[in-house]
Design an enzyme around this catalytic site. Structure first.
Site, PDB file in Angstrom:
ATOM      1  N   HIS A 165      -7.123 -21.619   6.996  1.00 15.63           N
ATOM      2  CA  HIS A 165      -7.136 -21.481   8.459  1.00 15.63           C
ATOM      3  C   HIS A 165      -8.145 -22.492   8.995  1.00 15.63           C
ATOM      4  O   HIS A 165      -9.345 -22.228   9.042  1.00 15.63           O
ATOM      5  CB  HIS A 165      -7.545 -20.047   8.815  1.00 15.63           C
ATOM      6  CG  HIS A 165      -7.492 -19.734  10.276  1.00 15.63           C
ATOM      7  ND1 HIS A 165      -6.651 -18.785  10.800  1.00 15.63           N
ATOM      8  CD2 HIS A 165      -8.186 -20.224  11.337  1.00 15.63           C
ATOM      9  CE1 HIS A 165      -6.829 -18.690  12.106  1.00 15.63           C
ATOM     10  NE2 HIS A 165      -7.769 -19.569  12.454  1.00 15.63           N
ATOM     11  N   CYS A 203     -12.686 -19.317  19.127  1.00 18.54           N
ATOM     12  CA  CYS A 203     -13.296 -18.056  18.692  1.00 18.54           C
ATOM     13  C   CYS A 203     -14.264 -17.612  19.770  1.00 18.54           C
ATOM     14  O   CYS A 203     -15.182 -18.351  20.117  1.00 18.54           O
ATOM     15  CB  CYS A 203     -14.036 -18.238  17.361  1.00 18.54           C
ATOM     16  SG  CYS A 203     -14.882 -16.742  16.826  1.00 18.54           S
ATOM     17  N   HIS A 256      -9.731 -25.245  11.828  1.00 20.93           N
ATOM     18  CA  HIS A 256      -9.885 -25.662  13.215  1.00 20.93           C
ATOM     19  C   HIS A 256     -10.082 -27.172  13.239  1.00 20.93           C
ATOM     20  O   HIS A 256     -10.574 -27.761  12.282  1.00 20.93           O
ATOM     21  CB  HIS A 256     -11.069 -24.944  13.862  1.00 20.93           C
ATOM     22  CG  HIS A 256     -10.793 -23.513  14.183  1.00 20.93           C
ATOM     23  ND1 HIS A 256     -11.220 -22.907  15.337  1.00 20.93           N
ATOM     24  CD2 HIS A 256     -10.132 -22.551  13.504  1.00 20.93           C
ATOM     25  CE1 HIS A 256     -10.825 -21.638  15.357  1.00 20.93           C
ATOM     26  NE2 HIS A 256     -10.167 -21.400  14.250  1.00 20.93           N
TER      27      HIS A 256
END
Length: 316
Positions: A216, A249, A218
């Protein structure tokens, strides 16, 4: 219609499962509250574009993430969508709410660092894991698949670079607890390919194979696709991404958007790796959602394909 030239590269998987997080991780960070009917339509359009796993929502307390306070209203609207629809649950109460609405896949959300565990859950790492354990046990007893998210696997805005051994230790505990899969989160986007390879190799040495892992990333420093390719070369076949690059986030201010699903699909299509996703339908969906959010998509692929489409229409 624009598509990349397909030239496979050696040592890569033939198929990748994209775990779409836009409706949950993407929308949770939006300032504008998206109506529940729009969220349901977003999920339907993503499924129609070929996404087989779409993280639908989160059963957190409304005051924590107001953007997802409508989970109970959303789930009945999408119960006929033909896709896996996992949901995030923070604790036992969240699990009870999810199970009551028929959820068959859930995720818990932990941290590799003490600082983020405190910021996100107001607990230590140990206390958070202790809270998750009965959630995982109850879910598995109910026949529900469990994913363990692990944030700050590569770097933390308060603690700096995160030792590989630290991330491996918490990952091992999530697997031992009963999580079917652990998603390794680069929450502030500081990972680089060498770091990714080192972490995955060390996880393998600790008895956690690539088929139990997802990544995952970014794109804060523009490294998300490079890091994904490094993970694929190591055998990972599940990649998290967010349609149109939505998300960040709410508890880590330096975290920018997730890897855009369209950018990922463009790369995978060019490598001849199957995903089952129609990139043009997906792009149209992200353009549609961007209109509802009142701003353009940050995805380079969405911008390029939508611009090409507009140019073609003018030429016609």
């Amino acid at each position: 219609m624009t598509l990349p030239m397909t030239i496979p590269a050696p040592g890569l998987p033939t198929r990748v499962r994209i775990h779409e997080v836009g409706p949950r991780d993407g929308l949770q960070n939006e300032k504008t509250l998206v109506p529940v009917a729009v969220k349901a339509e977003f999920i339907r359009r993503l499924a129609d574009a070929g996404l087989g796993t779409i993280e639908a929502t989160s059963f957190v307390r409304p005051e924590w993430v107001p953007q997802l306070a409508d989970a109970e209203q959303l789930m009945p609207l999408i119960d006929d969508v033909r896709a896996r629809l996992p949901v995030l649950v923070p604790n036992q109460r969240g699990l009870e709410r999810a199970l009551a609405l028929g959820a068959r896949e859930i995720a818990v959300f932990g941290s590799a660092t003490e600082s983020f565990a405190k910021a996100n859950l107001n607990r230590t790492v140990d206390d958070a894991l202790a809270m998750f354990e009965p959630v995982v046990t109850t879910a598995r007893e109910a026949g529900v698949t469990v994913r363990g998210y692990l944030s700050m696997c590569f770097g933390d805005p308060w603690e700096g670079p995160v030792p590989v051994s630290q991330t491996v230790s918490v990952s091992r505990r999530l697997i031992d607890m009963g999580c079917d899969e652990v998603s390794l989160g680069d929450t502030i986007g500081v990972a680089t390919p060498g770091h990714v390879r080192e972490l995955l190799a060390t996880l393998g040495e600790a008895g956690i194979p690539a088929d139990r892992l997802a990544v995952h990333f970014h794109d804060t420093y523009g490294q998300a696709l490079a890091n994904t390719l490094a993970a694929l070369q190591h055998g990972v076949t599940t990649v998290d991404a967010s349609a149109g690059g939505l998300g960040g986030c709410p508890y880590a201010k330096s975290a920018t958007g997730n890897l855009a699903t369209e950018d990922l699909v463009w790369m995978l299509d060019g490598l001849g790796i199957e995903t089952g996703i129609d990139i043009h339908r997906l792009t149209a969906t992200s353009v549609w959602m961007a209109r509802h959010l009142g701003r353009p998509s940050p995805s380079r692929t969405v911008r390029a394909l939508s611009q090409n489409s507009q140019t073609s229409q003018k030429e016609m």
